[in-house]
Enzyme design. Structure first.
Site, mmCIF file in Angstrom:
data_model
loop_
_atom_site.group_PDB
_atom_site.id
_atom_site.type_symbol
_atom_site.label_atom_id
_atom_site.label_comp_id
_atom_site.label_asym_id
_atom_site.label_seq_id
_atom_site.Cartn_x
_atom_site.Cartn_y
_atom_site.Cartn_z
ATOM 1 N N ALA A 210 0.829 -1.209 0.000
ATOM 2 C CA ALA A 210 0.000 0.000 0.000
ATOM 3 C C ALA A 210 0.862 1.257 0.000
ATOM 4 O O ALA A 210 0.467 2.294 -0.525
ATOM 5 C CB ALA A 210 -0.915 -0.007 1.226
ATOM 6 N N TRP A 212 3.645 1.792 -1.591
ATOM 7 C CA TRP A 212 4.361 2.072 -2.830
ATOM 8 C C TRP A 212 3.536 1.866 -4.092
ATOM 9 O O TRP A 212 3.992 2.186 -5.184
ATOM 10 C CB TRP A 212 5.625 1.215 -2.906
ATOM 11 C CG TRP A 212 6.548 1.479 -1.767
ATOM 12 C CD1 TRP A 212 6.709 0.729 -0.640
ATOM 13 C CD2 TRP A 212 7.402 2.620 -1.604
ATOM 14 N NE1 TRP A 212 7.615 1.323 0.216
ATOM 15 C CE2 TRP A 212 8.057 2.491 -0.360
ATOM 16 C CE3 TRP A 212 7.684 3.733 -2.397
ATOM 17 C CZ2 TRP A 212 8.964 3.420 0.105
ATOM 18 C CZ3 TRP A 212 8.603 4.674 -1.933
ATOM 19 C CH2 TRP A 212 9.222 4.504 -0.689
ATOM 20 N N GLU A 277 12.176 -8.622 3.169
ATOM 21 C CA GLU A 277 11.304 -8.030 2.152
ATOM 22 C C GLU A 277 12.063 -7.757 0.856
ATOM 23 O O GLU A 277 11.512 -7.915 -0.241
ATOM 24 C CB GLU A 277 10.680 -6.745 2.685
ATOM 25 C CG GLU A 277 9.620 -6.157 1.765
ATOM 26 C CD GLU A 277 8.760 -5.124 2.458
ATOM 27 O OE1 GLU A 277 7.752 -5.504 3.078
ATOM 28 O OE2 GLU A 277 9.113 -3.926 2.397
#
Length: 321
Positions: A210, A212, A277
């Site tokens: 959300a 990026w 990530e």
């Protein structure tokens, strides 16, 4: 005698023809039955349940033709009919990062997941904890159960995600793969707000970030250091994926963890440290996901909600509670 033999031969030949015709008809009937059975029990085609034209305001299909699931694009009952017949079981491995969640936030996650995560299906929650006492009391509804595994520390790296994924990999091999058809891995600091249904199931399911999604690709916070195993050049990349949610078949989750382990170990040897990530984004850049979840499935309520966000499925708790 000759006449009788000829008559008998003719009768025999006629009976043989009738048998052949009858057998042929039975074969055709069976083929027709099998075709109908295959049509009824086969997995629905994408066009049977997904309509990207319903959301012209957003990206609904990637350039590798994977669907991006937004509210209004999917027909859940079509998928329900298929998956209910299969009697599937879905696993949910919960990531509880030390210092980033409280017992109350974990309890909120479990309570909301019990209500909204694949409701009506067999679900097994998996908790990997370093101390069993950190798990709050759990009360689950029908078709839901949970298991707790003790995490073993790693001799290689001290990063929590590296330790967690090493442990999860081992438990998938020894236990989880025999218990579930699909597996999701999710962070505990989020709360389900609406149904997270069968439209999310797929071979490899990635969550769009959300933070990026609405920004230019050159600003994505990929790993930019050339020597890192997670490196992605500035001019490349598709989307930025949030590590809070990843899922798919058990085999695909194992593949992701395996590649993450290799990359993390390579970085350690090169005296680098890149986040889980970053490695997740590198993996999904190389091996494209087969289904993407829109930011509706992991929205940060601290943001101003744009009109594209029609229904928040999960609220990300950016401020730890």
């Amino acid at each position: 005698m000759n006449t009788k033999w000829k008559l008998l031969l003719l009768i025999a030949f006629a009976l043989f023809l009738m048998w052949i015709m009858h057998r042929s008809q039975i074969k055709k009937d069976l083929q027709k039955m099998n075709f109908c059975w295959d049509q009824e029990t086969g997995e629905p085609q994408l066009s049977d349940w997904f309509n990207p034209k319903k959301r012209p305001d957003v990206i609904t299909t990637t350039n590798w033709l994977a669907p991006v699931i937004w509210e209004g694009t999917y027909n859940r009952p079509v998928l329900e009919k298929y998956y209910k017949r299969l009697n599937i079981t879905i696993g949910l491995a919960v990531i509880c990062v030390p210092g980033k969640f409280s017992n109350q936030s974990l309890a909120d996650f479990i309570q909301s997941a019990n209500k909204h995560f694949l409701f009506g299906y067999n679900v097994v929650f998996y908790f990997l904890l370093d101390v069993f006492s950190t798990l709050p009391p759990i009360a689950l509804g029908p078709l839901r159960t949970f298991k707790v595994f003790l995490m073993v520390k790693s001799d290689i790296g001290k990063d929590f995600y590296f330790i967690y994924m090493n442990n999860l990999f081992d438990y998938i091999i020894t236990h989880i793969q025999y218990e579930v058809n699909f597996l999701f891995v999710m962070n505990a600091n989020q709360v389900f707000k609406d149904d997270f249904g069968v439209e999310t199931l797929g071979k490899s399911v990635a969550q769009l970030s959300a933070w990026w999604y609405f920004k230019d690709g050159d600003t994505f916070p990929y790993e930019r250091r050339l020597k890192s195993a997670a490196f992605i050049p500035f001019e490349e990349g598709d989307f930025y994926y949030h590590s809070a949610i990843f899922g798919g078949t058990v085999e695909e989750v194992l593949n992701l963890i395996r590649e993450y382990q290799k990359g993390a170990i390579q970085d350690i040897k090169n005296q680098l440290s890149s986040t889980y990530e970053h490695h997740l984004n590198k993996y999904l850049f190389i091996k494209k996901p087969t289904k993407l979840l829109s930011p509706e499935y992991n929205w940060d309520p601290s943001f101003r909600t744009p009109p594209q966000i029609k229904c928040v499925k999960i609220a990300w708790q950016s401020k730890n509670v």
